[in-house]
Structure formats: structure tokens, C-alpha cells
Design a protein around this motif. Structure first.
Motif, PDB file in Angstrom:
ATOM      1  N   GLU A 172      12.226  44.517  26.672  1.00 26.66           N
ATOM      2  CA  GLU A 172      13.667  44.283  26.901  1.00 26.66           C
ATOM      3  C   GLU A 172      14.130  45.642  27.111  1.00 26.66           C
ATOM      4  O   GLU A 172      13.996  46.582  26.403  1.00 26.66           O
ATOM      5  CB  GLU A 172      14.582  43.805  25.684  1.00 26.66           C
ATOM      6  CG  GLU A 172      15.789  43.071  25.853  1.00 26.66           C
ATOM      7  CD  GLU A 172      16.139  42.540  24.294  1.00 26.66           C
ATOM      8  OE1 GLU A 172      17.324  42.596  23.897  1.00 26.66           O
ATOM      9  OE2 GLU A 172      15.349  42.004  23.610  1.00 26.66           O
ATOM     10  N   THR A 173      15.412  45.527  27.973  1.00 26.69           N
ATOM     11  CA  THR A 173      16.191  47.001  28.145  1.00 26.69           C
ATOM     12  C   THR A 173      17.571  46.685  28.289  1.00 26.69           C
ATOM     13  O   THR A 173      17.975  45.335  28.018  1.00 26.69           O
ATOM     14  CB  THR A 173      15.768  47.738  29.564  1.00 26.69           C
ATOM     15  OG1 THR A 173      16.171  46.939  30.609  1.00 26.69           O
ATOM     16  CG2 THR A 173      14.215  47.854  29.959  1.00 26.69           C
ATOM     17  N   GLU A 174      18.392  47.641  28.212  1.00 25.64           N
ATOM     18  CA  GLU A 174      19.606  47.358  28.146  1.00 25.64           C
ATOM     19  C   GLU A 174      20.213  46.599  29.458  1.00 25.64           C
ATOM     20  O   GLU A 174      20.948  45.577  28.924  1.00 25.64           O
ATOM     21  CB  GLU A 174      20.570  48.686  28.286  1.00 25.64           C
ATOM     22  CG  GLU A 174      20.247  49.727  27.141  1.00 25.64           C
ATOM     23  CD  GLU A 174      21.444  49.913  26.593  1.00 25.64           C
ATOM     24  OE1 GLU A 174      22.499  50.102  26.935  1.00 25.64           O
ATOM     25  OE2 GLU A 174      21.431  50.228  25.128  1.00 25.64           O
ATOM     26  N   ALA A 175      19.586  46.673  30.404  1.00 27.71           N
ATOM     27  CA  ALA A 175      19.888  45.877  31.657  1.00 27.71           C
ATOM     28  C   ALA A 175      19.358  44.431  31.587  1.00 27.71           C
ATOM     29  O   ALA A 175      19.874  43.835  32.368  1.00 27.71           O
ATOM     30  CB  ALA A 175      19.992  46.558  32.820  1.00 27.71           C
ATOM     31  N   GLY A 176      18.209  44.240  31.037  1.00 32.23           N
ATOM     32  CA  GLY A 176      17.514  43.011  31.337  1.00 32.23           C
ATOM     33  C   GLY A 176      16.323  43.035  31.002  1.00 32.23           C
ATOM     34  O   GLY A 176      15.961  43.457  29.873  1.00 32.23           O
ATOM     35  N   GLY A 204      -2.184  48.637  41.404  1.00 30.39           N
ATOM     36  CA  GLY A 204      -2.056  47.247  40.916  1.00 30.39           C
ATOM     37  C   GLY A 204      -1.600  46.670  39.554  1.00 30.39           C
ATOM     38  O   GLY A 204      -1.928  45.767  39.026  1.00 30.39           O
ATOM     39  N   VAL A 205      -0.274  47.332  39.349  1.00 29.09           N
ATOM     40  CA  VAL A 205       0.608  46.915  38.235  1.00 29.09           C
ATOM     41  C   VAL A 205       1.906  46.225  38.935  1.00 29.09           C
ATOM     42  O   VAL A 205       2.483  47.229  39.764  1.00 29.09           O
ATOM     43  CB  VAL A 205       0.782  47.915  37.359  1.00 29.09           C
ATOM     44  CG1 VAL A 205       1.618  47.315  36.327  1.00 29.09           C
ATOM     45  CG2 VAL A 205      -0.542  48.357  36.531  1.00 29.09           C
ATOM     46  N   LEU A 206       2.192  45.070  38.820  1.00 33.28           N
ATOM     47  CA  LEU A 206       3.543  44.551  39.134  1.00 33.28           C
ATOM     48  C   LEU A 206       4.507  44.877  38.333  1.00 33.28           C
ATOM     49  O   LEU A 206       4.334  44.519  37.275  1.00 33.28           O
ATOM     50  CB  LEU A 206       3.373  43.004  39.817  1.00 33.28           C
ATOM     51  CG  LEU A 206       4.504  42.159  39.890  1.00 33.28           C
ATOM     52  CD1 LEU A 206       5.101  42.674  41.436  1.00 33.28           C
ATOM     53  CD2 LEU A 206       4.337  40.733  39.892  1.00 33.28           C
ATOM     54  N   GLU A 207       5.382  45.477  38.748  1.00 34.91           N
ATOM     55  CA  GLU A 207       6.727  45.560  37.878  1.00 34.91           C
ATOM     56  C   GLU A 207       7.961  44.707  38.474  1.00 34.91           C
ATOM     57  O   GLU A 207       8.316  44.703  39.343  1.00 34.91           O
ATOM     58  CB  GLU A 207       7.129  46.963  37.615  1.00 34.91           C
ATOM     59  CG  GLU A 207       8.440  47.108  36.819  1.00 34.91           C
ATOM     60  CD  GLU A 207       8.602  48.777  36.525  1.00 34.91           C
ATOM     61  OE1 GLU A 207       7.578  49.516  37.003  1.00 34.91           O
ATOM     62  OE2 GLU A 207       9.586  48.905  35.791  1.00 34.91           O
ATOM     63  N   VAL A 208       8.433  43.902  37.437  1.00 37.17           N
ATOM     64  CA  VAL A 208       9.369  42.784  37.985  1.00 37.17           C
ATOM     65  C   VAL A 208      10.543  42.914  37.124  1.00 37.17           C
ATOM     66  O   VAL A 208      10.465  43.127  35.814  1.00 37.17           O
ATOM     67  CB  VAL A 208       9.225  41.375  37.928  1.00 37.17           C
ATOM     68  CG1 VAL A 208      10.264  40.526  38.430  1.00 37.17           C
ATOM     69  CG2 VAL A 208       7.864  41.064  38.676  1.00 37.17           C
ATOM     70  N   PHE A 209      11.770  43.393  37.582  1.00 38.36           N
ATOM     71  CA  PHE A 209      12.920  43.770  36.732  1.00 38.36           C
ATOM     72  C   PHE A 209      13.644  42.595  37.066  1.00 38.36           C
ATOM     73  O   PHE A 209      14.049  41.934  37.961  1.00 38.36           O
ATOM     74  CB  PHE A 209      13.819  44.824  37.087  1.00 38.36           C
ATOM     75  CG  PHE A 209      15.095  45.227  36.568  1.00 38.36           C
ATOM     76  CD1 PHE A 209      14.876  45.317  35.329  1.00 38.36           C
ATOM     77  CD2 PHE A 209      16.312  45.344  37.332  1.00 38.36           C
ATOM     78  CE1 PHE A 209      16.130  45.333  34.701  1.00 38.36           C
ATOM     79  CE2 PHE A 209      17.299  45.452  36.715  1.00 38.36           C
ATOM     80  CZ  PHE A 209      17.390  45.502  35.154  1.00 38.36           C
ATOM     81  N   LEU A 210      14.305  41.842  35.858  1.00 41.39           N
ATOM     82  CA  LEU A 210      14.893  40.719  35.494  1.00 41.39           C
ATOM     83  C   LEU A 210      16.397  40.914  35.108  1.00 41.39           C
ATOM     84  O   LEU A 210      16.543  41.205  33.729  1.00 41.39           O
ATOM     85  CB  LEU A 210      14.319  39.751  34.601  1.00 41.39           C
ATOM     86  CG  LEU A 210      12.769  39.424  35.142  1.00 41.39           C
ATOM     87  CD1 LEU A 210      11.920  38.683  34.199  1.00 41.39           C
ATOM     88  CD2 LEU A 210      12.760  38.418  36.397  1.00 41.39           C
ATOM     89  N   PRO A 211      17.353  41.287  35.609  1.00 44.86           N
ATOM     90  CA  PRO A 211      18.595  41.895  35.223  1.00 44.86           C
ATOM     91  C   PRO A 211      19.237  40.582  34.509  1.00 44.86           C
ATOM     92  O   PRO A 211      19.184  39.657  34.992  1.00 44.86           O
ATOM     93  CB  PRO A 211      19.198  42.277  36.559  1.00 44.86           C
ATOM     94  CG  PRO A 211      18.696  41.654  37.670  1.00 44.86           C
ATOM     95  CD  PRO A 211      17.428  41.127  37.350  1.00 44.86           C
TER      96      PRO A 211
END
Lengths: 132, 161
Positions: free
Chosen positions: A34-38, A110-117
């Protein structure tokens, strides 16, 4: 018993251009924090490129499907195996608290990073009461 | 309102009550990882081609310049480190499955590998090490001397190298 074949043997499956058995899929390991934005989702997808990755949000389901290509030329003989080579598949249910429209993703080493706001909190809306 | 749902479990990272549950489940997943400690990391496959062996390791998230590949006395060593995302406190994790920390593997190389011609590349999280093979040496006959005779053994027939 007759050895005569009553029907011809099934033809071999068409060779996949990736050289990987399409019927075998693996569940990639993930981190979610978890981050501040999502929320941030990390998934290990070794061998997957941005061209062979499908990331889809449909309704409230986020699905990642990463195709891998066989790392070896055809005809290579396996002499030691500790992992299976196959495509990666995993899906998640998103809640309304994720802003589906602003999901972003990138793939590095090889690492997928998905940001879910986080979706902005809906403001209370004043409803005008009509006076008759 | 769950952000993610795996099976029957629900997560709500924005509520304290369910955060407790989540931590409980996080500890479950940690013990599950504990069970996998016996498995060596990274997993390695070795393939045989006509003139070389190919050693392939899945190392998603490794950085090419932080990968150490060395050969000494017929043993291949690979080592590296998986750093987690920077500045993320442990209690921010909802799920932690990806491997982390320092890893190392040593593999004895088979015979006839030309160590000085080995090469390695790292692409999309996959490490590929080429192990070229030298030509097979001819079987050489070794003369068996009769140990009961006192005579000095005859020198073996000279052989062009």
C-alpha cells in the motif's frame, strides 16, 4: 485383437511459435503493498516481454497473462530441470476503491509493476428537494 | 469492500480490523515460504545442444550489473541479491510472495567445458549462461606394465599434441 487402426492417429498439435506447452500455465509470485496513492502490485514474470504480456481489466477483474518463449532452440535436450517453462497467469478482483481508469503498469527485468490508484472519494451530493 | 479477493479470503487494506486478519494470513504465507526453503534459489535448467550446454536460471527482478558469475576450478558460482522495493514498511504489505535477500548457487561443471569461452546474458529476468564444449579427446590406451619386472618402464610412444 486386431492391430488395425480404425482411425488415423491424431495429428500432432501445431507447433506453438513460442516452443512452450500452451496448456501449462504457472501462477507467478506477487507482492502487493500500500502507498499513499493506492496499491502497487509486483509480479515475477521471467521471460515475459511487454509485447507478450496481456494485462486486462474487465468489469472488476484484473488479469495478467504473460507468454514466454522457450529460452532454448528447438532440439535442445533437457539434462537437468528444476523449473517448468510455461506461460504465467493470475487474476485479481478489484474493488470500487481502485480507480480502474487510471491503472498503469510497467515491466522491468521480468518484473511487472502495476499501480492501482485509489479512487477519489465521492463527494456528498446535494439533492435538491423540489417543493410542490 | 475488498480490494482483492483470493478464493474465500477478503482483504481491505483501508480498514484496521481486516488488517489484523491480513497480518494473520501474511504469517501463514510466510510459513508456506518457510516450507519452500529447501528448494534452491534460483531454479536452474540445463539443456544440451550440439556444441554447448545452456544453463538457464529464472531471476526476475535481478539487475544485470549486480549479478556475479564466476568460474573457478571447474565450479560455476552465481550470486546476487533481490532487494525489495525501497521505502516500503513491512506493515504496508498485503501480500509478500516474491523471493528476497541474498542468494547464491554453486554448480560443478561437467568435463570438457571451455571455461575461457563461457558467456552469460541477462534478458527479461532470465539468466542464460553458455557453456561451450571442447572436442572430445581421443581415448588413449595406457600401457599396463608388468610390475614384477625390475626394469624401468619403457617411455610411452611419443604422441603429437
Amino acid at each position: 485383437m486386431s492391430t488395425e487402426l480404425t482411425r488415423s492417429p491424431e495429428p500432432p498439435p501445431p507447433p506453438d511459435e513460442t516452443g512452450v506447452d500452451p496448456n501449462v500455465v504457472f501462477t507467478p509470485p506477487i507482492d502487493i503493498f500500500e502507498t499513499e496513492a493506492g496499491l502497487v502490485l509486483l509480479a515475477d514474470l521471467p521471460g515475459v516481454t511487454s509485447e507478450t504480456l496481456e494485462l486486462q481489466v474487465q468489469d472488476n477483474k484484473l488479469t495478467l497473462f504473460g507468454r514466454v518463449k522457450s529460452p532454448v532452440p528447438p532440439g535442445a535436450r533437457v539434462i537437468h530441470q528444476e523449473y517448468g517453462v510455461g506461460h504465467f497467469l493470475r487474476s485479481f478482483i478489484l474493488s470500487d476503491e481502485v480507480d480502474h481508469e487510471r491503472i498503469t503498469a510497467k515491466l522491468t527485468n521480468g518484473v511487472l509493476e502495476v499501480f492501482l490508484p485509489r479512487a477519489p472519494k465521492s463527494q456528498p451530493r446535494r439533492i435538491q428537494v423540489a417543493i410542490e | 469492500m475488498a480490494i482483492f479477493r483470493w478464493g474465500q479470503q477478503t482483504w481491505d487494506p483501508f480498514r484496521d480490523l481486516e488488517r489484523e486478519v491480513d497480518q494473520l494470513l501474511a504469517s501463514v504465507s510466510l510459513s508456506f515460504q518457510g516450507l519452500r526453503v529447501g528448494r534452491q534459489y534460483p531454479p536452474i535448467n540445463v539443456y544440451e545442444l550440439e556444441n554447448e550446454l545452456l544453463l538457464i536460471a529464472e531471476l526476475a527482478g535481478a539487475k544485470p550489473d549486480a549479478l556475479e558469475v564466476t568460474v573457478a576450478e571447474g565450479v560455476l558460482n552465481i550470486r546476487g541479491r533481490h532487494n525489495g522495493p525501497e521505502g516500503v514498511a513491512d506493515d504496508k504489505y498485503r501480500r509478500q510472495e516474491r523471493p528476497r535477500g541474498v542468494w547464491q548457487r554453486s554448480l560443478p561443471l561437467p568435463d570438457r567445458i571451455l571455461e575461457d569461452r563461457m558467456s552469460a546474458e541477462f534478458t527479461n529476468g532470465v539468466l542464460k549462461i553458455r557453456l561451450p564444449r571442447g572436442a572430445a579427446t581421443q581415448a588413449r590406451q595406457i600401457q599396463v606394465l608388468d610390475g614384477s619386472t625390475e626394469e624401468a618402464p619403457a617411455p610411452p610412444p611419443s604422441e603429437a599434441t
